[in-house]
Design an enzyme around this catalytic site. Structure first.
Site, mmCIF file in Angstrom:
data_model
loop_
_atom_site.group_PDB
_atom_site.id
_atom_site.type_symbol
_atom_site.label_atom_id
_atom_site.label_comp_id
_atom_site.label_asym_id
_atom_site.label_seq_id
_atom_site.Cartn_x
_atom_site.Cartn_y
_atom_site.Cartn_z
ATOM 1 N N LYS A 69 0.848 -1.207 0.000
ATOM 2 C CA LYS A 69 0.000 0.000 0.000
ATOM 3 C C LYS A 69 0.877 1.248 0.000
ATOM 4 C CE LYS A 69 -3.774 -2.453 2.300
ATOM 5 N NZ LYS A 69 -4.530 -2.737 3.531
ATOM 6 N N GLN A 111 -4.609 -1.781 9.816
ATOM 7 C CA GLN A 111 -4.504 -3.096 9.185
ATOM 8 C C GLN A 111 -5.062 -4.173 10.120
ATOM 9 O OE1 GLN A 111 -3.588 -3.450 6.012
ATOM 10 N NE2 GLN A 111 -3.805 -5.662 6.032
ATOM 11 N N ASP A 147 -11.013 2.585 4.139
ATOM 12 C CA ASP A 147 -11.295 1.150 3.999
ATOM 13 C C ASP A 147 -12.801 0.923 3.821
ATOM 14 O OD1 ASP A 147 -9.172 -0.698 4.014
ATOM 15 O OD2 ASP A 147 -8.839 -0.446 6.169
HETATM 16 N N1 GUN Z 1 -6.715 -7.078 6.232
HETATM 17 C C1 GUN Z 1 -7.006 -7.791 5.126
HETATM 18 N N2 GUN Z 1 -7.574 -6.999 4.182
HETATM 19 C C2 GUN Z 1 -7.631 -5.753 4.715
HETATM 20 C C3 GUN Z 1 -8.101 -4.491 4.227
HETATM 21 O O1 GUN Z 1 -8.611 -4.364 3.094
HETATM 22 N N3 GUN Z 1 -7.978 -3.447 5.084
HETATM 23 C C4 GUN Z 1 -7.453 -3.560 6.326
HETATM 24 N N4 GUN Z 1 -7.397 -2.477 7.090
HETATM 25 N N5 GUN Z 1 -7.007 -4.714 6.814
HETATM 26 C C5 GUN Z 1 -7.095 -5.794 6.001
#
Ligand code: GUN
Length: 292
Positions: free
Chosen positions: A52, A96, A119
């Site tokens: 990211k 996350q 998100d």
């Molecule tokens: N863990 C797995 N996929 C995601 C996501 O799209 N966002 C976040 N914050 N954590 C994750």
């Protein structure tokens, strides 16, 4: 069978986002700024957050990663979120997941300012999505919707079967596929660990979306001829055919299923890159709303 090249489409979308970002900077404004909080040292989470961060740099965004030991308390984490919520220089915030067991993901997600929740996990944003009001869509389902759009895959009136009911993928994917929209207007079945006759249900799917978290779970006998197959899984499994001793596999047994379906996403290079660009898109929207 046609391969859905998520990596290529994500590259095209990144170019669009980079162009918009350059225009913002040309006006003398700050670029969008995304903060990712990571707690503990789960290797998969470290990889996702690093991807990211790299993608943010590629399109000209500012990105910061706040790394915390798994010893951080829930209250300490909530206070950090309050601090970021108030910081006008930060437009998007993601925490996350998964979090260590002593921290409630619900309390954490609910503490994020919904306008910075890129998100799309905050209940306010989920509610808006259900009502088809403008909001940030969760990145993986949003990425899959964009693949249907860019490949002109018809979803209206189709039987769409989703394997998995997580808050991150299965549940929001179901909502988006049933919405009165294009892509959308599908008849959706969500399958999960308690579903009976799973094989029979899958074999009736015109569109099969696998987000079950089990390597190569979907086999050819579960797939209807000419179905569209979307593979959300990503698993590092042992292999004696690669130098590293590992190979990435999805939730779908690609070699056999690809011979039977009309479209399929590969792993890697299918859904994964689309998830990241969807997060970038949401961050750009957040910056526009909050700062420009
Ligand atoms: N863990 C797995 N996929 C995601 C996501 O799209 N966002 C976040 N914050 N954590 C994750």
């Amino acid at each position: 069978m046609k391969l859905i090249d998520g990596k290529f489409i994500a590259g095209e979308i990144k170019k669009e986002i980079a162009k918009e970002t350059a225009e913002i900077i040309d006006k003398g404004l700050n670029p969008p700024h995304l903060v990712a909080i990571i707690v503990g040292d789960d290797p998969a989470s470290q990889t996702y957050v690093a991807s990211k961060e790299k993608a943010c740099k590629e399109v000209g965004f500012t990105s910061s990663v706040y790394k915390h030991s798994e010893k951080i308390t829930e209250n300490e984490l909530l206070e950090i979120i309050d601090f970021i919520n108030k910081d006008d220089e930060i437009h998007g915030l993601i925490v996350q997941l998964p979090l260590p067991k002593h921290i409630s993901p619900d309390r954490v997600i609910q503490r994020i300012n919904p306008l910075k929740d890129v998100d799309g996990f905050h209940p306010e944003n989920i509610g808006k999505m259900v009502l088809s009001l403008p909001t940030y869509l969760p990145a993986t389902p949003y990425g899959i919707i964009q693949l249907f759009e860019r490949y002109n895959i018809e979803t209206e009136g189709k039987n769409c079967v989703i394997l998995g009911r997580s808050n991150i993928v299965g549940t929001p994917m179901g909502i988006l596929m049933t919405r009165k929209a294009n892509p959308g207007n599908s008849t959706v079945t969500i399958c999960h660990s308690r579903t009976k006759n799973l094989k029979e249900i899958c074999s009736k799917a015109d569109i099969l979306i696998a987000a079950i978290g089990s390597p190569e779970f979907v086999t050819a006998d579960m797939v209807k001829k000419d179905a569209v197959v979307i593979d959300v899984g990503i698993h590092r499994v042992k292999s004696n055919k690669t130098k590293s001793g590992f190979k990435l596999k999805g939730d779908v047994k690609f070699d056999e299923v690809s011979k039977k379906c009309s479209f399929i996403t590969p792993v890697p290079g299918g859904v994964g890159p689309m998830t990241i660009v969807s997060l970038l898109r949401n961050t750009l929207e957040a910056a526009k709303k909050l700062a420009y």
